[in-house]
Structure formats: C-alpha cells, structure tokens
Enzyme design. Structure first.
Site, PDB file in Angstrom:
ATOM      1  N   ASP A 177       0.849  -1.192   0.000  1.00 14.86           N
ATOM      2  CA  ASP A 177       0.000   0.000   0.000  1.00 14.86           C
ATOM      3  C   ASP A 177       0.885   1.242   0.000  1.00 14.86           C
ATOM      4  OD1 ASP A 177      -2.952   0.888   0.421  1.00 14.86           O
ATOM      5  OD2 ASP A 177      -1.795   2.145   1.793  1.00 14.86           O
ATOM      6  N   ASN A 185      -2.508  12.809  -3.617  1.00 16.47           N
ATOM      7  CA  ASN A 185      -3.399  13.328  -4.653  1.00 16.47           C
ATOM      8  C   ASN A 185      -3.892  14.734  -4.307  1.00 16.47           C
ATOM      9  OD1 ASN A 185      -3.482  11.461  -6.736  1.00 16.47           O
ATOM     10  ND2 ASN A 185      -5.038  10.198  -5.743  1.00 16.47           N
ATOM     11  N   ASP A 194      -1.422   9.704 -10.812  1.00 13.44           N
ATOM     12  CA  ASP A 194      -1.323   8.636 -11.807  1.00 13.44           C
ATOM     13  C   ASP A 194       0.135   8.350 -12.166  1.00 13.44           C
ATOM     14  OD1 ASP A 194      -4.053   8.454 -11.845  1.00 13.44           O
ATOM     15  OD2 ASP A 194      -4.327   9.488 -13.762  1.00 13.44           O
ATOM     16  N   GLU A 221      -4.532   2.368  -4.685  1.00 12.92           N
ATOM     17  CA  GLU A 221      -3.083   2.480  -4.484  1.00 12.92           C
ATOM     18  C   GLU A 221      -2.486   1.214  -3.882  1.00 12.92           C
ATOM     19  OE1 GLU A 221      -4.963   4.285  -0.726  1.00 12.92           O
ATOM     20  OE2 GLU A 221      -5.428   4.077  -2.867  1.00 12.92           O
TER      21      GLU A 221
END
Length: 306
Positions: A177, A185, A194, A221
């Site tokens: 993770d 983000n 991305d 993620e």
C-alpha cells in the site's frame, strides 16, 4: 510487428505414433516454426503441460490412448485447454471430421497430407490464437500502470495455489500500500498521482523479477505481489527490495507523516497450500499484516509464515 512475423515464431507439437508421418509434417513446418514431437498420448500430454506449444497436430488413431482421449485431457487442463488442435489423420468421413471438431479440435486434415495445405492451416490457427492471446492480455492488464489487474491476479492465484499444493511447495504473497496516497493526490493533483502509481509499480516490478512472479494492481493504491515457490525468507527479501526501489525514486510527498518522500507499507505471508488453508485465508493474513505495518509507523513490512 505484423501478425505474420509473430506466427513464424509458433511452437508446434506433432503427435503421431508413426515416425514417417512426423517426418513429413516436420519437413513441412520446420522452416517457419519450432517443431516438437511425441509418439504417444501420454508423452504428448506431458510435453503439452511443460512446453506449452502454440498449436498441436494430433493423430486420431494411436495405440493405448487415441487422439480423442488426448484432446479431452488437453481440454480438461487449465494450462492446455486453449491450445488449438488440428487433427491430422487417415480418417476421412464427414462423421470422423464431425467427431474431431465436436471433441474440441479447431481443424481437421486428412492423410496423406499436402505440405502447402498444412502450412496454410497452421498459419490460420496460429494467427487466430495469437490475436486471441493479445486481446485476452488487454483484459488482464491494468490500463494505467500496465501491470496485471485484479482479474489477472485472481486467476493466477487460483492456478498457482493448486500447482504449489500438488508439488508441496510454498507460495508467498505481499500486499503493498502506498503510504498516504490520498494526501498525495490532494497535494499534487490526480495527474501527478497517476504518474506516481506508474513509477511505483515499475519500482515494485524491479523487486520481483522471476518469470513466475506476478505484480498486480489490487485496487486503488494497493498492489499485490504473488511469489510462487517462495518461502517467507525469500518473500522478505523481495519486500525489502520494494522499499529500497521506491525510496530510490525519491518522489516528493510533503503531506506524508513518514518523511519527505513517497514510501510504502506491506504485509508479507508465505504458506504451504493445503486443504486446511485456502488462498482467501492467505490474502486475509497479508492484509492484517499490512494493517500492522501501517499502525507501527508505515514505510516497513510485517511478515508471518503459516
């Protein structure tokens, strides 16, 4: 690259109990393809499982195990069920051809064979197979990162679990993770997010490089690294490499509580598949260990053998 250039790389398995028939087919195909042969059904099944040919040319009438039984066994195996089969046989009646096609064959050629016809039929079946393989690959690939997707992971886990169970070998799983990715983000935007996922997946791929290893995007993620035939010590080595490779990217992450750059947390588990321990239990165990790694400060892995 054209489909024609791909087809020339096809691996063909010829199955016939008469060497003269094998020689005729080998001569017709050897210039364009990698040609293997087996002289009985049992050997053919063994070679198909281990060599994974792109196409099988199969005689119908053989002692001990005829072509129809071989075809049924090939279709019953997950490893070989999608390999196209062309029956090449002295049988000539419409009923014989119907039986062959009904048993799972893609085509039917009567002996004595015409070399040009054999080459043309082989090219056709290989073209169809490689196009189908390419389309299937698209459905099993994560469009953003280019690694395997969740569907591919689920299919591969099922196959590798059963294979390791048969051979009594361990299988390991690492759940990865990206730490505080939502904060990433929020700070840098979704385009940067991305790009971060792409770079992180590439780093993970450099840590798990054996042909049998699988890196998949498990969701958002989170990534999964499947390591067939790997014990806990080997899986821990891979997890350590993941941490090092991600750190080497030095991707800034100003909103992480861990440090100034992007980091990952992992749960690592290795098990010996058995009737008492299902693959879903391995996933739950790795997920619990991942939670522990996060709770202890992130940028680390927690591991356990079963």
């Amino acid at each position: 690259m054209t489909w024609g250039s791909i087809v020339k790389k096809g691996r063909i398995l010829i199955v016939d109990d008469a060497m003269e028939n094998i020689q005729i087919l080998h001569q017709a195909l050897q210039d364009e393809h990698d040609v293997l042969f087996a002289m009985n059904g049992t050997k053919a099944l063994h070679m198909a499982q281990h060599q994974l040919p792109d196409l099988i040319l199969l005689d119908a009438m053989m002692p001990d195990m005829d072509g129809y039984a071989v075809c049924a066994a090939l279709r019953a195996s997950e490893l070989t069920r999608d390999i196209p089969i062309i029956f090449v046989t002295a049988l000539k009646t419409p009923e014989d051809e119907t039986r062959a096609l009904s048993s799972g064959a893609a085509d039917f050629i009567s002996k004595p064979v015409n070399a040009a016809v054999v080459r043309a039929r082989v090219r056709t079946q290989l073209t169809v197979k490689f196009q189908s393989d390419a389309l299937r690959e698209l459905t099993l690939t994560d469009s953003l990162t280019g690694v395997a997707n969740r569907r591919a992971f689920d299919e591969r886990l099922d196959a590798e679990w059963r294979r390791c169970a048969r051979s009594q070998m361990p299988i390991a799983l690492i759940l990865v993770d990206i730490d505080h990715f939502k904060n990433f983000n929020d700070a840098y935007g979704h385009q940067a997010g991305d790009a971060c996922l792409k770079k992180a997946s590439e780093a993970m791929g450099r840590a798990a490089m054996r042909p049998q290893d699988l890196l998949a995007r498990y969701g958002g993620e989170e990534f999964a690294i499947l390591l067939p035939y790997e014990d806990l010590g080997g899986a821990e080595v891979v997890a350590g490499k993941v941490i090092d490779e991600v750190a080497r990217l030095a991707i800034p992450h100003e909103r992480s509580s861990v440090g100034p750059i992007l980091t990952v947390s992992m749960g690592v588990v290795s098990v010996m598949p058995s009737d008492r321990f299902e693959s879903a239990m391995m996933i739950r165990s790795a997920d619990a260990l991942l939670y522990e790694a996060k709770a202890e400060g992130r940028n680390r892995f927690k591991s356990k053998g079963q």
